[in-house]
Motif scaffolding. Structure first.
Motif, PDB file in Angstrom:
ATOM      1  N   GLN A 115      -2.171  40.477  46.355  1.00 29.29           N
ATOM      2  CA  GLN A 115      -1.783  39.347  47.201  1.00 29.29           C
ATOM      3  C   GLN A 115      -0.935  38.310  46.481  1.00 29.29           C
ATOM      4  N   ASP A 116      -1.199  38.066  45.196  1.00 29.56           N
ATOM      5  CA  ASP A 116      -0.388  37.081  44.464  1.00 29.56           C
ATOM      6  C   ASP A 116       1.065  37.523  44.378  1.00 29.56           C
ATOM      7  N   THR A 136      -3.098  37.240  58.233  1.00 29.14           N
ATOM      8  CA  THR A 136      -3.438  37.128  56.813  1.00 29.14           C
ATOM      9  C   THR A 136      -4.598  36.171  56.561  1.00 29.14           C
ATOM     10  N   ASP A 138      -7.136  33.388  55.631  1.00 30.02           N
ATOM     11  CA  ASP A 138      -7.136  32.309  54.632  1.00 30.02           C
ATOM     12  C   ASP A 138      -6.789  32.826  53.241  1.00 30.02           C
ATOM     13  N   THR A 139      -6.054  33.905  53.169  1.00 25.79           N
ATOM     14  CA  THR A 139      -5.765  34.526  51.873  1.00 25.79           C
ATOM     15  C   THR A 139      -4.740  33.759  51.049  1.00 25.79           C
ATOM     16  N   ASN A 143       1.588  34.305  56.915  1.00 23.92           N
ATOM     17  CA  ASN A 143       1.547  35.310  57.966  1.00 23.92           C
ATOM     18  C   ASN A 143       2.977  35.688  58.352  1.00 23.92           C
ATOM     19  N   ASN A 173      -6.379  44.969  48.283  1.00 21.55           N
ATOM     20  CA  ASN A 173      -5.076  44.329  48.488  1.00 21.55           C
ATOM     21  C   ASN A 173      -4.984  43.594  49.819  1.00 21.55           C
ATOM     22  N   VAL A 174      -5.810  43.965  50.776  1.00 19.90           N
ATOM     23  CA  VAL A 174      -5.747  43.340  52.109  1.00 19.90           C
ATOM     24  C   VAL A 174      -7.069  42.664  52.459  1.00 19.90           C
ATOM     25  N   GLU A 175      -7.882  42.399  51.455  1.00 14.21           N
ATOM     26  CA  GLU A 175      -9.155  41.711  51.713  1.00 14.21           C
ATOM     27  C   GLU A 175      -8.889  40.357  52.355  1.00 14.21           C
ATOM     28  N   GLY A 176      -9.617  40.077  53.431  1.00 15.08           N
ATOM     29  CA  GLY A 176      -9.436  38.814  54.142  1.00 15.08           C
ATOM     30  C   GLY A 176      -8.396  38.858  55.235  1.00 15.08           C
ATOM     31  N   MET A 177      -7.704  39.983  55.376  1.00 18.28           N
ATOM     32  CA  MET A 177      -6.682  40.133  56.405  1.00 18.28           C
ATOM     33  C   MET A 177      -7.191  41.050  57.513  1.00 18.28           C
TER      34      MET A 177
END
Length: 464
Positions: A115-116, A136, A138-139, A143, A173-177
């Motif tokens: 994500q960074d 996306t 609160d990552t 969006n 890689n997509v945690e929180g999405m």
């Protein structure tokens, strides 16, 4: 240098002709008509950017010849070339910027760098990023826009982006999405808004050709669907329910070129063709300078010779049986992890090793995703469940796992559907209740591609 050109006319579609059958070959849309919109498009470049200077030069040439030109990419610019991947995608982003990419639909491999780095790539990019079915949360990742509107000399063009849901990338890689998988519902949610505001409506998708066909069956307001993800080479537009669908294949082998004729602010004809990039003699020097810079910078590292192969190691045949490179790769994993069994998925083996010196570049090209090896204690029954899923997932009915330390045989019925799995170690059947130490690439080990490796995680990452 071009494939054949096929004309699609809305007027003939409305007249009730069977456009799902083969279309008649014709000349290109007449440039003297009221309006002509040129769209250049790519998809699934996978960081294969050595010839991108040629493609960008051709795009420049079209822009010089026509007033209304867009360059769109249908996703997956990332993962496939260590020069790009070890720099977390930035070389491709800089090349896109120099080529003046207008719009990009985010592909599943854009998430691969974490994500960074996705944040950095989106901030560095000058293109508009789309993803109508992406949230996306609160990552901290911006969006993607659901769609964008572009005005070209009074003609309003709407481009709606839809990506694979869930995306095939490591779950971390997509945690929180969240991702909406009902593509037709996503498109329908914007139909009234887009049809009331736009003269031309384009779906720029990264969901695969079969899903594009289904989308065209379910939703009929797009003037064209520009797709990606399945690496399908469509030499001419395929018409489904009156909607042309195009895709260029993969790895920048082709550049797609669409010509839309617009009369009274309505699309009347669509021509499409593929331009083989290797055959082009055009060049954008600014784009090529980016490519040359990064290739030169990485050459010393990636050119290091680390081994030698007498006959080469091929990945060919991996969807039907074990492949030489699959054996080598999983043998190395099993030995490194001191495991009983090792698995890796076919999608994680991206190239073969030729005979001769083996360099770091070739190793990184085979596995550009930075997967780690993890170990899991699993029962024989759990291993069997994984193998059953690997063959039948998504209705593919093909081998997906390369293996070391055991043998497995898929038994099928007459139609190719899974019937049973035979599993042995040194000729003896695996016992359902017996436990085995399994080394696995962490992409599938943590749930990527829907895999469930049920058992106790012994090591999340096997230390060096």
């Amino acid at each position: 240098m071009r494939g054949r050109i096929v004309r699609y006319s809305k007027a003939t579609a409305l007249a009730g002709l069977a456009l799902t059958a083969t279309l008649a070959i014709s000349s290109e849309v007449d440039a003297e008509q009221n309006e002509v919109l040129k769209i250049l498009h790519t998809n699934d470049i996978h960081a294969t950017f050595d010839n991108f200077g040629k493609a960008a030069g051709y795009i420049d040439q079209v822009r010089e010849e026509y007033d209304n030109v867009l360059y769109l990419d249908a996703g997956d610019y990332a993962s496939g070339n260590p020069v790009v991947d070890l720099n977390y995608g930035i070389p491709m982003i800089e090349a896109f910027n120099e080529a003046n990419l207008d719009v990009l639909t985010i592909g599943n491999h854009e998430f691969d760098y974490g994500q960074d780095h996705l944040i950095n790539n989106m901030e560095t990019s000058t293109a508009t990023w789309l993803g109508a079915n992406v949230d996306t949360g609160d990552t901290g990742v911006d969006n993607p826009e659901p769609y964008t509107m572009i005005d070209l000399d009074g003609v309003s063009v709407a481009i709606l982006g839809i990506t694979q849901a869930p995306p095939a990338t490591a779950p971390a890689n997509v945690e929180g999405m969240t991702f909406e998988s009902d593509y037709a519902a996503v498109a329908a949610a914007y139909e009234e808004e887009l049809t009331s505001e736009a003269d031309v409506i384009i779906a720029l998708t990264h969901i695969g050709y079969n899903e594009d066909r289904q989308l065209a069956e379910d939703v009929d307001y797009f003037d064209v669907i520009i797709g990606g993800h399945s690496h399908t080479t469509l030499n001419s537009p395929q018409i489904v329910n009156g909607t042309p669908i195009v895709q260029t294949g993969s790895n920048l082998n082709n550049l797609g070129e669409l010509t839309l004729a617009i009369e009274n602010n309505e699309v009347t004809e669509v021509d499409g063709t593929l331009v083989p990039v290797a055959d082009l003699d055009t060049m954008n020097e600014d784009v090529q300078a980016v490519i040359d810079h990064y290739n030169s910078e990485m050459d010393e590292v990636l050119g290091e010779v680390i081994g030698y192969s007498e006959n080469g190691l091929s990945r060919d045949g991996r969807f039907q049986q074990d492949a030489p490179l699959g054996n080598f790769w999983t043998d190395a994993m099993r030995e490194w992890a001191e495991a009983d069994v090792a698995f890796t998925n076919n999608g994680g083996i991206r190239d073969s090793i030729p005979s001769g010196d083996v360099t770091l570049n070739e190793i990184y090209t085979i596995e550009p995703f930075a997967n780690e090896i993890m170990t899991i204690e699993m029962t024989g029954e759990a291993i069997g469940n994984v193998l059953e899923y690997s063959y039948s997932r998504d209705g593919r009915n093909q081998i997906d796992l390369q293996v070391s330390g055991m043998e497995y045989e898929i038994l099928t019925g007459m139609t190719g559907q899974l019937s049973d799995v035979n599993m042995t170690i040194d000729g003896s059947p695996l016992e359902d209740e017996e436990t085995y130490t399994v080394a696995v690439a962490d992409y599938i080990g943590t749930g990527g591609s829907g895999y469930e490796f049920e058992g106790e995680v012994l090591q999340e990452t096997v230390a060096s």
